[in-house]
Enzyme design. Structure first.
Site, PDB file in Angstrom:
ATOM      1  N   TYR A 167       0.838  -1.206   0.000  1.00  0.00           N
ATOM      2  CA  TYR A 167       0.000   0.000   0.000  1.00  0.00           C
ATOM      3  C   TYR A 167       0.871   1.254   0.000  1.00  0.00           C
ATOM      4  O   TYR A 167       0.691   2.160  -0.832  1.00  0.00           O
ATOM      5  CB  TYR A 167      -0.936   0.001   1.212  1.00  0.00           C
ATOM      6  CG  TYR A 167      -1.782   1.253   1.280  1.00  0.00           C
ATOM      7  CD1 TYR A 167      -2.810   1.462   0.360  1.00  0.00           C
ATOM      8  CD2 TYR A 167      -1.553   2.235   2.245  1.00  0.00           C
ATOM      9  CE1 TYR A 167      -3.577   2.617   0.396  1.00  0.00           C
ATOM     10  CE2 TYR A 167      -2.321   3.393   2.287  1.00  0.00           C
ATOM     11  CZ  TYR A 167      -3.330   3.576   1.361  1.00  0.00           C
ATOM     12  OH  TYR A 167      -4.081   4.719   1.398  1.00  0.00           O
ATOM     13  N   LYS A 171       1.332   4.298  -2.885  1.00  0.00           N
ATOM     14  CA  LYS A 171       1.066   5.718  -2.637  1.00  0.00           C
ATOM     15  C   LYS A 171       2.325   6.566  -2.843  1.00  0.00           C
ATOM     16  O   LYS A 171       2.245   7.736  -3.227  1.00  0.00           O
ATOM     17  CB  LYS A 171       0.470   5.911  -1.244  1.00  0.00           C
ATOM     18  CG  LYS A 171      -0.902   5.248  -1.078  1.00  0.00           C
ATOM     19  CD  LYS A 171      -1.907   5.719  -2.120  1.00  0.00           C
ATOM     20  CE  LYS A 171      -3.305   5.187  -1.887  1.00  0.00           C
ATOM     21  NZ  LYS A 171      -4.276   5.660  -2.893  1.00  0.00           N
TER      22      LYS A 171
HETATM   23  N1  LIG Z   1      -9.429   6.622   4.810  1.00  0.00           N
HETATM   24  C1  LIG Z   1      -8.146   6.841   5.029  1.00  0.00           C
HETATM   25  O1  LIG Z   1      -7.685   6.798   6.190  1.00  0.00           O
HETATM   26  C2  LIG Z   1      -7.228   7.160   3.877  1.00  0.00           C
HETATM   27  C3  LIG Z   1      -5.970   7.706   4.186  1.00  0.00           C
HETATM   28  C4  LIG Z   1      -5.109   8.001   3.149  1.00  0.00           C
HETATM   29  C5  LIG Z   1      -5.482   7.771   1.847  1.00  0.00           C
HETATM   30  N2  LIG Z   1      -6.709   7.222   1.568  1.00  0.00           N
HETATM   31  C6  LIG Z   1      -7.043   6.973   0.175  1.00  0.00           C
HETATM   32  O2  LIG Z   1      -8.272   7.591  -0.126  1.00  0.00           O
HETATM   33  C7  LIG Z   1      -8.888   6.925  -1.221  1.00  0.00           C
HETATM   34  C8  LIG Z   1     -10.357   6.681  -0.897  1.00  0.00           C
HETATM   35  O3  LIG Z   1     -10.421   5.821   0.215  1.00  0.00           O
HETATM   36  P1  LIG Z   1     -11.592   5.924   1.306  1.00  0.00           P
HETATM   37  O4  LIG Z   1     -10.935   6.195   2.600  1.00  0.00           O
HETATM   38  O5  LIG Z   1     -12.672   6.809   0.842  1.00  0.00           O
HETATM   39  O6  LIG Z   1     -12.045   4.395   1.323  1.00  0.00           O
HETATM   40  P2  LIG Z   1     -13.476   3.703   1.038  1.00  0.00           P
HETATM   41  O7  LIG Z   1     -14.532   4.362   1.833  1.00  0.00           O
HETATM   42  O8  LIG Z   1     -13.219   2.244   1.242  1.00  0.00           O
HETATM   43  O9  LIG Z   1     -13.736   4.010  -0.497  1.00  0.00           O
HETATM   44  C9  LIG Z   1     -13.040   3.351  -1.512  1.00  0.00           C
HETATM   45  C10 LIG Z   1     -13.734   3.629  -2.827  1.00  0.00           C
HETATM   46  O10 LIG Z   1     -12.983   2.985  -3.880  1.00  0.00           O
HETATM   47  C11 LIG Z   1     -13.888   2.210  -4.662  1.00  0.00           C
HETATM   48  N3  LIG Z   1     -13.211   1.028  -5.194  1.00  0.00           N
HETATM   49  C12 LIG Z   1     -12.581   0.046  -4.495  1.00  0.00           C
HETATM   50  N4  LIG Z   1     -12.145  -0.912  -5.335  1.00  0.00           N
HETATM   51  C13 LIG Z   1     -12.505  -0.515  -6.581  1.00  0.00           C
HETATM   52  C14 LIG Z   1     -12.349  -1.073  -7.879  1.00  0.00           C
HETATM   53  N5  LIG Z   1     -11.736  -2.261  -8.061  1.00  0.00           N
HETATM   54  N6  LIG Z   1     -12.839  -0.410  -8.952  1.00  0.00           N
HETATM   55  C15 LIG Z   1     -13.482   0.789  -8.791  1.00  0.00           C
HETATM   56  N7  LIG Z   1     -13.658   1.362  -7.591  1.00  0.00           N
HETATM   57  C16 LIG Z   1     -13.178   0.713  -6.503  1.00  0.00           C
HETATM   58  C17 LIG Z   1     -15.005   1.819  -3.714  1.00  0.00           C
HETATM   59  O11 LIG Z   1     -16.217   1.600  -4.438  1.00  0.00           O
HETATM   60  P3  LIG Z   1     -16.865   0.163  -4.780  1.00  0.00           P
HETATM   61  O12 LIG Z   1     -16.601  -0.749  -3.623  1.00  0.00           O
HETATM   62  O13 LIG Z   1     -18.309   0.480  -5.004  1.00  0.00           O
HETATM   63  O14 LIG Z   1     -16.167  -0.255  -6.045  1.00  0.00           O
HETATM   64  C18 LIG Z   1     -15.150   3.082  -2.874  1.00  0.00           C
HETATM   65  O15 LIG Z   1     -15.990   4.005  -3.520  1.00  0.00           O
HETATM   66  C19 LIG Z   1      -8.067   5.660  -1.458  1.00  0.00           C
HETATM   67  O16 LIG Z   1      -7.203   5.847  -2.561  1.00  0.00           O
HETATM   68  C20 LIG Z   1      -7.266   5.511  -0.179  1.00  0.00           C
HETATM   69  O17 LIG Z   1      -6.053   4.827  -0.388  1.00  0.00           O
HETATM   70  C21 LIG Z   1      -7.582   6.926   2.560  1.00  0.00           C
END
Ligand SMILES: NC(=O)c1ccc[n+]([C@@H]2O[C@H](COP(=O)([O-])OP(=O)(O)OC[C@H]3O[C@@H](n4cnc5c(N)ncnc54)[C@H](OP(=O)(O)O)[C@@H]3O)[C@@H](O)[C@H]2O)c1
Length: 279
Positions: A167, A171
């Site tokens: 991961y 990133k």
């Molecule tokens: N939350 C944190 O603490 C955090 C911190 C740093 C960075 N991020 C980054 O922020 C971004 C969003 O994450 P989040 O926190 O919002 O997580 P989340 O709530 O789990 O959302 C992830 C999103 O990605 C979509 N997704 C997952 N697999 C996919 C696939 N194979 N094809 C198309 N869409 C897909 C999911 O939709 P479906 O399941 O409907 O496909 C969902 O809409 C990510 O890149 C993550 O690495 C998050």
């Protein structure tokens, strides 16, 4: 530093001026959903992309009735070639003003014990899809000398993270790739901003199997705060956005400290951070 007016102002919405168009990947949940909501509220029409069509359909009707936004639903699995191709074809129409490459997930655990297929899927989604969608969006943006891309990385991209090795490496790729592209496309009037959130309470932790208490509670920033910081940074033509003072200090510290220290600290945070995993 270049400044571009991405956010439609209230006056142009009320006078019925043309709305701008954004495409958001991973719009069915968490940060991506937050982007779709905030963009629709500030005068954008939105193409929402994810795998769960039912969730996207409900979001589309909510955004249409709440904000009068036109919302196009594009169901696509971005870990597959067919899914990415479908979104590339949509971008090739050349009418997207703002691309948000947000879809992504993480895995936690000892690399040698994690299923390798899931690690490769993580690289396909977090890296390969993002590269392909940037490549599909940029020609028309550069030709129009307008447009922006927000690529979602993480504070985890500033140092190696043992027990989230793949991961953090995905990133780090997104961060370096985005910064380099930022410089390449700025002369063409296009802005690329890399959003590096620290912890945000979304489905991310459950999917990765991370106990939320592994991160200090003061490091958490709300979805709304993260999205606002990213859009403000884009508007100001910034290459990187790190929401939250503590997260900015941690990222700076990671760049200044000896690498052996940063990777040991990161490893100690995630070695025992496991919880029940989803997905
Ligand atoms: N939350 C944190 O603490 C955090 C911190 C740093 C960075 N991020 C980054 O922020 C971004 C969003 O994450 P989040 O926190 O919002 O997580 P989340 O709530 O789990 O959302 C992830 C999103 O990605 C979509 N997704 C997952 N697999 C996919 C696939 N194979 N094809 C198309 N869409 C897909 C999911 O939709 P479906 O399941 O409907 O496909 C969902 O809409 C990510 O890149 C993550 O690495 C998050």
């Amino acid at each position: 530093m270049a400044t571009t007016a991405y956010l439609t102002d209230a006056a142009s919405i009320s006078t019925g001026a043309t709305r701008r168009l954004a495409l958001v990947t991973g719009a069915s949940s968490g940060i991506g959903r937050g982007f779709a909501e905030q963009l629709a509220r500030t005068g954008y029409d939105v193409v929402v992309v994810a795998r769960r069509r039912d969730v996207l359909d409900t979001l589309a009707s909510d955004l249409q009735s709440a904000h009068g936004a036109q919302v196009e639903v594009l169901e696509a699995d971005l870990a597959t070639d067919a899914g990415v191709t479908a979104v590339e074809e949509r971008l090739a129409r050349g009418d997207i003003d703002l691309l948000i490459n947000n879809a992504g997930f993480g895995t936690r655990g000892e690399f040698a014990e994690l299923p390798v297929a899931r690690e490769l899927q993580e690289i396909d989604l977090n890296v390969r899809a993002l590269v392909r969608l940037c490549h599909a969006a940029l020609p028309s943006m550069c030709a129009r000398s307008a447009g922006g891309i927000i690529n979602v990385a993480s504070t985890g991209g500033f140092q190696p993270v043992p027990f989230m090795a793949t991961y953090a490496a995905t990133k780090a790729f997104v961060l370096h790739f985005s910064e380099a592209l930022h410089e390449e496309v700025a002369p063409h009037g296009v802005t690329i901003t890399c959003l590096c959130p620290g912890p945000v309470k979304t489905a991310f932790q459950e999917t990765a199997g991370i106990d939320r208490s592994a991160m200090p509670s003061i490091a958490y920033v709300s979805v709304e705060g993260v999205v606002s910081a990213a859009l403000a940074a884009l508007q100001r033509g910034r290459a990187i956005a790190i929401p939250g003072a503590l997260n900015r200090a941690t990222a700076q510290g990671a760049m200044l400290m000896p690498r052996v220290v940063t990777r040991k600290i990161a490893g100690s945070m995630f070695r025992h951070a496991g919880s029940k995993r989803r997905g």
